[in-house]
Design a protein around this motif. Structure first.
Motif, PDB file in Angstrom:
ATOM      1  N   TYR A 177       0.834  -1.211   0.000  1.00  0.00           N
ATOM      2  CA  TYR A 177       0.000   0.000   0.000  1.00  0.00           C
ATOM      3  C   TYR A 177       0.861   1.251   0.000  1.00  0.00           C
ATOM      4  CZ  TYR A 177      -4.331  -2.563   0.961  1.00  0.00           C
ATOM      5  OH  TYR A 177      -5.416  -3.385   0.870  1.00  0.00           O
ATOM      6  N   TRP A 179       3.760   1.589  -1.235  1.00  0.00           N
ATOM      7  CA  TRP A 179       4.323   1.774  -2.579  1.00  0.00           C
ATOM      8  C   TRP A 179       3.270   2.404  -3.501  1.00  0.00           C
ATOM      9  CZ3 TRP A 179       3.152  -0.500  -7.371  1.00  0.00           C
ATOM     10  CH2 TRP A 179       4.078  -0.214  -8.386  1.00  0.00           C
ATOM     11  N   ILE A 180       2.033   1.944  -3.362  1.00  0.00           N
ATOM     12  CA  ILE A 180       0.940   2.522  -4.161  1.00  0.00           C
ATOM     13  C   ILE A 180       0.786   4.004  -3.827  1.00  0.00           C
ATOM     14  CG2 ILE A 180      -1.576   2.546  -4.404  1.00  0.00           C
ATOM     15  CD1 ILE A 180      -1.570  -0.469  -4.213  1.00  0.00           C
ATOM     16  N   GLU A 181       0.872   4.301  -2.529  1.00  0.00           N
ATOM     17  CA  GLU A 181       0.702   5.691  -2.098  1.00  0.00           C
ATOM     18  C   GLU A 181       1.780   6.594  -2.692  1.00  0.00           C
ATOM     19  OE1 GLU A 181       1.794   8.913   0.855  1.00  0.00           O
ATOM     20  OE2 GLU A 181       2.458   6.893   1.358  1.00  0.00           O
ATOM     21  N   TRP A 186       0.927   4.061 -10.291  1.00  0.00           N
ATOM     22  CA  TRP A 186       1.328   2.673 -10.072  1.00  0.00           C
ATOM     23  C   TRP A 186       0.685   1.693 -11.035  1.00  0.00           C
ATOM     24  CZ3 TRP A 186      -2.062  -1.223  -8.622  1.00  0.00           C
ATOM     25  CH2 TRP A 186      -3.346  -0.801  -8.229  1.00  0.00           C
ATOM     26  N   ARG A 187      -0.495   2.029 -11.541  1.00  0.00           N
ATOM     27  CA  ARG A 187      -1.178   1.092 -12.441  1.00  0.00           C
ATOM     28  C   ARG A 187      -0.403   0.868 -13.738  1.00  0.00           C
ATOM     29  NH1 ARG A 187      -6.717   0.245 -10.853  1.00  0.00           N
ATOM     30  NH2 ARG A 187      -7.110   1.501  -9.004  1.00  0.00           N
TER      31      ARG A 187
END
Lengths: 563, 171
Positions: A177, A179-181, A186-187
């Motif tokens: 999460y 890393w996504i933040e 990120w997609r």
């Protein structure tokens, strides 16, 4: 939202501010007697202050954090460390006052739960003293490998610390999460079909998880598909190995204080020599003289990069075959204490994990300070590549040190519908022990079969009732023992599956002994129902035809497992 | 600032509390229009602050061990190895409690205007005119001043003469 990384060696707290951005909270703590300072981390050490430990009037009672760690190095008999590892160790009664494990007689010990509660209470108090926002909406991270008992004990520690009911989140997921933040785009780096391995190597523990990305009606969804066992092996082992190697080269044997310093300096040497911009091939190590003669007793040594790489690559990260298994402890007698991993090779533990999961990743997310070193990351990627023909790459731009706390705070927002959620569910398959119906034979306990009650991946907020026709006799009104098992390897057993032979794949949890309400000696025909609550708590209920229900707690009162 | 008050300020800074009159004079705190109740009698002397700073430098960097040791018999590389360590840790410890900055933030060797602040902050050297004043000169040393001092509070109960406790190990 508040995210807490309740770590084995350090705790961290992150929160989301009004704008929704994740911030790290600096934690005020005693760093010297009578001196408080805010530090980014709270070392997970609890010192049980005794008489004459500190100057009169400065410190009373147990103290957590930097000061605890400092004084504990001088007097280890009163220092509690690695409480979290004890929390997940079924070989001891985790609610009994057993820590510090080797305390001299007369020291008032604490239980692993109480020690964890002390860190949580410190964080809460620190927050309330320095911030206006209420201490609410709290998430606490736990290793993915924590079983239901360890999770329940973590919740109990939170309750003891005066927390509102926290939501537990697995650390590797939290790292993901985070890393996504950090990567709004990120997609573009994760696509359907990807299998992402999260490798989290902390100071004392290592945790693996696999997350699979897939397409569902045009949406990208993330499923956590496997979690590893709890491995007590981490960066401290590496530093210690380097320190022991350097110790061999010294002219005189270092004393306790000098060895502590050597250990510290070897960590610094490792971090500097292995960093991306290292300019030298060696790092000086200086052990100052003992007592007041500082120059006279100074011992000089150096650590070579080649030495460190040798220790790392040969000892901790050797190339292994995909079907190798970690060595087990072979000594018949071992010192009581934590079940440290007998095999120091991270790669061998990884091989066993992936072999059990039956999938090999094509992307890797690293977490933990050890993975700062490019040589370590490179080695792990190379090893993974040797096991699979699909190209393996690392996800870039992670925050190795604070990802878990930050990711937890982010996940808090995600739960409100403001971001993607990883579908996890129960990380292992859980079983309850059922005694076989068979004629009594003197001297033999009837064999126990294992009935799957919660399948791997069972999601939060759902329940399952075991298939009709599966009825059992439940003894109520008198003490009865219940045995639970779990397995990180048997991921395909459905609820209701009965396993006749409880083999090596199943790990027995601490048995519990409870007296369920009812008439003495009454036996009731029941069916079983399993519920996973919204906060991820696993409950097993026995339901009688007349509507009576009994809840089997995983940890009502622990009995030490017979080993 | 007179020599007397400069010393008073220095040691008070070590102790963490600046006398109010001096603090006001230098703009560290604003003059308050509401008269405060008489402050309690100062219980710590400037020497207490000095000992505290010594004890911190000893605790975190073993600086007192180093200064008190007779190093004449040791080879340079033996001293060098230890000093790197002591230097780094002293620097870290000092940096935690005292922020030091230059009195004149200029380039040493360049011609620099004399600051307008009172004498004592800088001194004229070389061919100093009889008036004792000059518009400027070559900056030979930038000077140091403590910009911020944050020492932990002292407790009345502690031994204010103690720099480092003795250590006894139980085998």
């Amino acid at each position: 939202m508040i995210g807490i990384d309740l770590g084995t060696t350090n705790c961290a707290l992150a929160y989301t501010d009004e704008a929704g951005a994740v911030q790290l909270f600096s934690i005020p703590q005693l760093v010297n007697p009578g001196e408080e300072r805010a530090e980014p981390l709270l070392p997970s050490f609890l010192y049980l202050t005794g008489p004459n430990d500190f100057p009169a009037g400065t410190v009373t009672g147990p103290v957590a954090g930097v000061l605890a760690q400092k004084r504990g190095a001088e007097n280890p008999g009163r220092l509690i460390s690695s409480a979290k590892s004890w929390l997940s160790y079924a070989g001891v009664d985790r609610t009994a006052a057993i820590l510090p494990f080797e305390a001299p007689e007369g020291v008032e010990k604490k239980s692993p739960v109480d020690a964890s509660a002390a860190y949580l209470a410190h964080l809460k108090q620190a927050w309330e003293q320095s911030r206006k926002e209420p201490f609410a909406d709290v998430l606490i991270t736990v290793p993915a490998s924590f079983d239901a008992t360890a999770r329940e004990l973590t919740e109990r520690a939170a309750a003891l610390a005066g927390y509102p009911t926290p939501i537990l989140l697995e650390e590797p997921q939290a790292a993901f999460y985070s890393w996504i933040e950090r990567h709004p785009d990120w997609r573009e780096h994760v696509e359907p079909g990807d299998v992402i391995l999260v490798i989290d190597i902390g100071g004392g523990t290592t945790d693996f998880s696999l997350i699979r990305a897939k397409d569902e009606n045009g949406n990208l969804v993330l499923d956590r598909v496997a979690v590893g066992d709890h491995i007590l092996l981490g960066g401290d082992n590496i530093d210690l190995a380097i320190a022991r190697t350097v110790e061999q080269t010294l002219k005189s044997k270092p004393d306790r204080v000098q060895f502590q310093s050597l250990w510290q300096q070897c960590r610094t040497a490792k971090e500097n020599l292995l960093s991306n911009d290292a300019k030298t091939e060696e790092w000086p190590v200086t052990l100052l003289g003992k007592g007041t003669s500082l120059i006279g007793g100074t011992i000089k040594a150096k650590v070579l990069r080649s030495q460190i790489e040798g220790i790392l690559l040969d000892g901790f990260l050797p190339f292994v075959d995909k079907d190798e298994r970690p060595a087990r402890r072979s000594a018949g007698l071992a010192e009581a204490g934590l079940p440290y991993a007998a095999d120091p090779a991270f790669t061998r533990h990884l091989a066993a994990f992936l072999n059990g999961a039956g999938v090999y990743p094509n992307k890797v997310l690293f977490n933990g300070g050890v993975l700062k070193a490019p040589v370590v990351r490179q080695r792990i990627l190379e090893q993974l590549q040797r096991w699979t023909s699909t190209p393996v790459e690392a996800l870039q731009g992670e925050d190795l040190m604070h990802a878990v706390a930050r990711g937890a705070a982010y996940y808090g927002e995600a739960r409100k519908g403001k971001g993607i959620r990883i579908r996890g569910g129960v990380p292992k398959t859980y079983y309850i022990g059922i005694e076989s119906a068979m004629p009594a034979v003197p001297g033999f306990r009837p064999p126990v079969k294992a009935l799957a009650v919660a399948p791997f991946g069972m999601e939060e907020g759902t329940s399952v009732t075991l298939p009709a026709g599966r009825e059992f006799s439940l003894v109520v009104g008198e003490p009865a023992e219940f045995r639970f098992f779990n397995s990180a390897k048997r991921n395909h057993d459905a609820a209701g599956e009965m396993i006749d032979d409880v083999g090596e794949d199943l790990v027995q949890m601490s048995p519990i002994e409870v007296t369920l309400s009812g008439d003495k000696g009454e036996t009731v025909r029941v069916t079983l129902e399993t519920i996973v609550t919204e906060t991820g708590q696993l409950q097993v209920w026995c339901v009688a035809k007349d509507g009576r229900r009994w809840k089997l707690e995983f940890n009502v009162r622990e009995k030490v497992k017979q080993q | 600032m007179a020599i007397g008050s400069a010393f008073r300020a220095f040691f008070a800074l070590l102790g963490g509390n600046l006398p109010e009159d001096i603090a006001k004079e230098h703009g560290y705190i604003k003059a308050s229009s509401v008269p405060k109740p008489a402050p309690p009698k100062p219980t710590f002397t400037p020497a207490d602050g000095a000992v505290q700073l010594l004890s911190i430098l000893q605790r975190d960097a073993r600086l007192v061990d180093f200064l008190m040791e007779d190093i004449s018999a040791y080879e340079d590389d033996q001293i060098g190895a230890a000093v790197r360590n002591v230097h780094q840790q002293s620097r870290e410890a000092l940096g935690r409690y005292v922020s030091l900055g230059p009195v004149i933030d200029g380039v040493e060797g360049d011609f620099t205007k004399a600051p307008s602040s009172s004498a004592g902050d800088f001194k004229l050297i070389g061919n100093v005119p009889a008036s004792g004043k000059a518009p400027g000169g070559l900056l030979r040393h930038k000077g140091w001043k403590a910009e911020k001092i944050e020492l932990p509070p002292l407790a009345q109960s502690q031994n204010l003469k103690l720099v480092a406790p003795a250590e006894l190990e139980i085998e």
